[in-house]
Write a protein that holds these residues in place. Sequence first.
Motif, PDB file in Angstrom:
ATOM      1  N   ALA A 125       0.832  -1.201   0.000  1.00  0.00           N
ATOM      2  CA  ALA A 125       0.000   0.000   0.000  1.00  0.00           C
ATOM      3  C   ALA A 125       0.868   1.253   0.000  1.00  0.00           C
ATOM      4  O   ALA A 125       0.399   2.341  -0.346  1.00  0.00           O
ATOM      5  CB  ALA A 125      -0.914   0.009   1.225  1.00  0.00           C
ATOM      6  N   ARG A 153      -1.334  -3.613  -8.594  1.00  0.00           N
ATOM      7  CA  ARG A 153      -2.028  -3.143  -7.393  1.00  0.00           C
ATOM      8  C   ARG A 153      -3.235  -2.281  -7.760  1.00  0.00           C
ATOM      9  O   ARG A 153      -4.329  -2.442  -7.208  1.00  0.00           O
ATOM     10  CB  ARG A 153      -1.077  -2.346  -6.505  1.00  0.00           C
ATOM     11  N   ASP A 154      -3.041  -1.368  -8.711  1.00  0.00           N
ATOM     12  CA  ASP A 154      -4.146  -0.483  -9.089  1.00  0.00           C
ATOM     13  C   ASP A 154      -5.275  -1.255  -9.765  1.00  0.00           C
ATOM     14  O   ASP A 154      -6.448  -0.900  -9.624  1.00  0.00           O
ATOM     15  CB  ASP A 154      -3.627   0.626 -10.008  1.00  0.00           C
ATOM     16  N   TYR A 186      -7.401  -3.058  -7.060  1.00  0.00           N
ATOM     17  CA  TYR A 186      -8.233  -2.156  -6.258  1.00  0.00           C
ATOM     18  C   TYR A 186      -8.986  -1.140  -7.120  1.00  0.00           C
ATOM     19  O   TYR A 186      -9.470  -0.128  -6.617  1.00  0.00           O
ATOM     20  CB  TYR A 186      -7.369  -1.441  -5.210  1.00  0.00           C
ATOM     21  N   ARG A 244     -13.337  -4.150  -7.968  1.00  0.00           N
ATOM     22  CA  ARG A 244     -14.009  -4.143  -6.660  1.00  0.00           C
ATOM     23  C   ARG A 244     -15.506  -4.383  -6.818  1.00  0.00           C
ATOM     24  O   ARG A 244     -16.120  -5.097  -6.016  1.00  0.00           O
ATOM     25  CB  ARG A 244     -13.738  -2.825  -5.937  1.00  0.00           C
ATOM     26  N   GLY A 271     -11.622   1.369  -1.981  1.00  0.00           N
ATOM     27  CA  GLY A 271     -10.508   1.559  -2.897  1.00  0.00           C
ATOM     28  C   GLY A 271      -9.462   2.471  -2.300  1.00  0.00           C
ATOM     29  O   GLY A 271      -8.337   2.556  -2.793  1.00  0.00           O
ATOM     30  N   THR A 305      -5.898   0.251   0.773  1.00  0.00           N
ATOM     31  CA  THR A 305      -5.314  -0.945   0.173  1.00  0.00           C
ATOM     32  C   THR A 305      -4.477  -1.662   1.225  1.00  0.00           C
ATOM     33  O   THR A 305      -3.873  -1.039   2.089  1.00  0.00           O
ATOM     34  CB  THR A 305      -4.445  -0.584  -1.044  1.00  0.00           C
ATOM     35  N   TYR A 318      -9.545  -6.711   1.220  1.00  0.00           N
ATOM     36  CA  TYR A 318     -10.385  -5.565   0.874  1.00  0.00           C
ATOM     37  C   TYR A 318     -11.133  -5.174   2.144  1.00  0.00           C
ATOM     38  O   TYR A 318     -11.679  -6.024   2.846  1.00  0.00           O
ATOM     39  CB  TYR A 318     -11.378  -5.929  -0.233  1.00  0.00           C
TER      40      TYR A 318
END
Length: 695
Positions: free
Chosen positions: A93, A113-114, A117, A122, A136, A139, A259
């Motif tokens: 994160a 990663r992006d 999330y 999601r 979002g 993270t 999440y």
Amino acid sequence: MKRRASADLEESPITKKVAVETNGSTQFCDGLLQQADEYHHQYVTSEPYKHGVIQNLLVPQLLRNVRTEIQANLSFTPKETDIYKIHQSGDLANLDGLDDSSLKLLPSLLTLRDALYSPAFRAFLSTVTGAGPLSGKKTDMAINVYTPGCHLLCHDDVIGSRRVSYILYLTDPDRPWRPEWGGALRLYPTHIHETDNGIEVKVPSPDFSVSIPPVFNQLSFFAVQPGESFHDVEEVHAHNPGSKDDDDSRVRMAISGWYHIPQEGEDGYVAGLEESLAERSSLQQLQSSADQLDRPPSSKHLYKSSNAETAEAVTHSVSVLEQAEEEPTLSETDFDFLLKYIAPTYLTPDTLDSVSDTFSDECSIWLGTFLGKKFSSSLREFALQEESQVLPTEVEAIESKTAWRVARPPHKQRFLYQQASDATNQHIHDSPIRDLMQNLLPSEAFRKWLQLATGLTLSSYDVCTRRFRRGKDYTLATGYSGEESQLEIILAITPSHGWGGDEDAAPDGKTNNNQQPRGTMENPTDDASTIMNRDIEEPTFGGYVAYMAGEDAEVDSNDGHSSDGVEVPQDLSTGARASRPSTKKSKPEKADAAVYKASADDEDDSVLFSMPACWNTLGLVLRDQGVMRFVKYVSQRAPGDRWDIVGEFGVIRDDEQSSAGDQSESQQNARPGLIVEHEESETEIESSDEDEDDV
């Protein structure tokens, strides 16, 4: 890698470029995000609790690039606690906090990663799980690497605001993972049990029911549910000696994370929800921790008293105290009885005085070659014969076809056990172990011996034989909550050779601290390429028992478990040493219950006592409230099972003894206690080879 101030982030061309190029959906395999309804059906019909598995989640080249970046640029910290052993990266994160030069090294990892999330994924995952909106903004992910010997024991992932747990596998795509290598995610079913108070509690079974082996580009996930989402990660197995296979490819790399519920300012945010979830989680954990549902059950027995006029505990206590006013002595009958079991050295006045002096100073000691030659020989022969028999694997079969019971629940402990009080098991027969549990340890003669060896007055006993199967068994760290201290004994009777505890002993019987402990890592961190291509280090087998200061246990929300993991010092994890509390204070006239207190200037002082798996060694520990104890998971590659007989003995305080004369109610004021300063001194008394007939 360097970090830069968050105020500079908005002007970063790298960050802007990644944000433009990553729209979320383009990184996933074609058509995947349109199959939410299909995956939802699979999810809601899954057992033992709702979970999902998605093969081929992302564009394969993206994950190949991520693996390359990880191997070239990231370092990992080896971590070991009572509940896991892994290599772990930092929190991903924090990627946004890296400077531009560092971000240039990890473009694919940031893209991944992006994507995970992103709003699109999601929404997909929320539909599949029915778990509600997912954050979002918050993270929470890290890269975990499991090499042979690494593992994660049973837990439910419940911490804070977690809503969905996931694992994305990054194993070698060119050498597919084989299930026999271990490393599987295993799910445990729960069963409803009712406490004595009529409260229904879900308790996980000791047997897992679903095993999900790692596969490159596979996502496994489930909603976090207090008291229900119990799972573990199977130990990664080492290759068999002599086989053509090796351990180099057995590197279970995965991105795991969570999440969370929406945070303030996000769609779906509900004020007070996080606090409500925490309250529900705490209640569930309190209910599931009810000791009355644990196995083995407590089986405390009061010592018989010649002056007992009633079965009531008060009268019994007064009677015991009256007897304790005089120093215990071993009669000729006591001596003859004990000589059938105990090495004669430990029955001599000089040795007992030496043991008592050391125990009074340090509140712990271990005694080598404790049992006599004849009895220990028959005991070892029996244990080895037991190990040669193939045991069933499932709990029901073990308990219906053998003399063993299975300890539970698995988020606290798992091992095989026998108790002297178990008279219903038709498979139990006379054996040296039953002889120790039913005759020696509960006897008045052994109580006298313990009182002479420790200077304590004992009122009750609870004895149990434990067998920790390799690749299966452990106990997690739990604190002692009793108001009064108790004496605990560990009679180590592991019959197999090769553990390191006996072979690595110096000639005088003490641990040789000049040897490098087995498996100790030379560097605090390793880069990923080193982990994946290193020479396989000497195996560490676990199986040691450790007592640790409870106040030093902390919860790390990134460690992937809901229990308070107790960090294991590297030299302790080898089982090659035993550090015990010691004191430089003058010895009191009579031993009193110790207050274990870790020194603030020495981190290792959290380890109060430890003892590796070994043969014919007795450990004595005076345990105070809050002190944690655990037996480390026994590795699949251990040379055999770990065996011991443990006993818990009630201790009567000195202030109770002083008030026994007039049979008044015992004083409840806290005693001054003995403040223990810890050092890494070695206190072990080895029995001589003196023949039993010479005493």
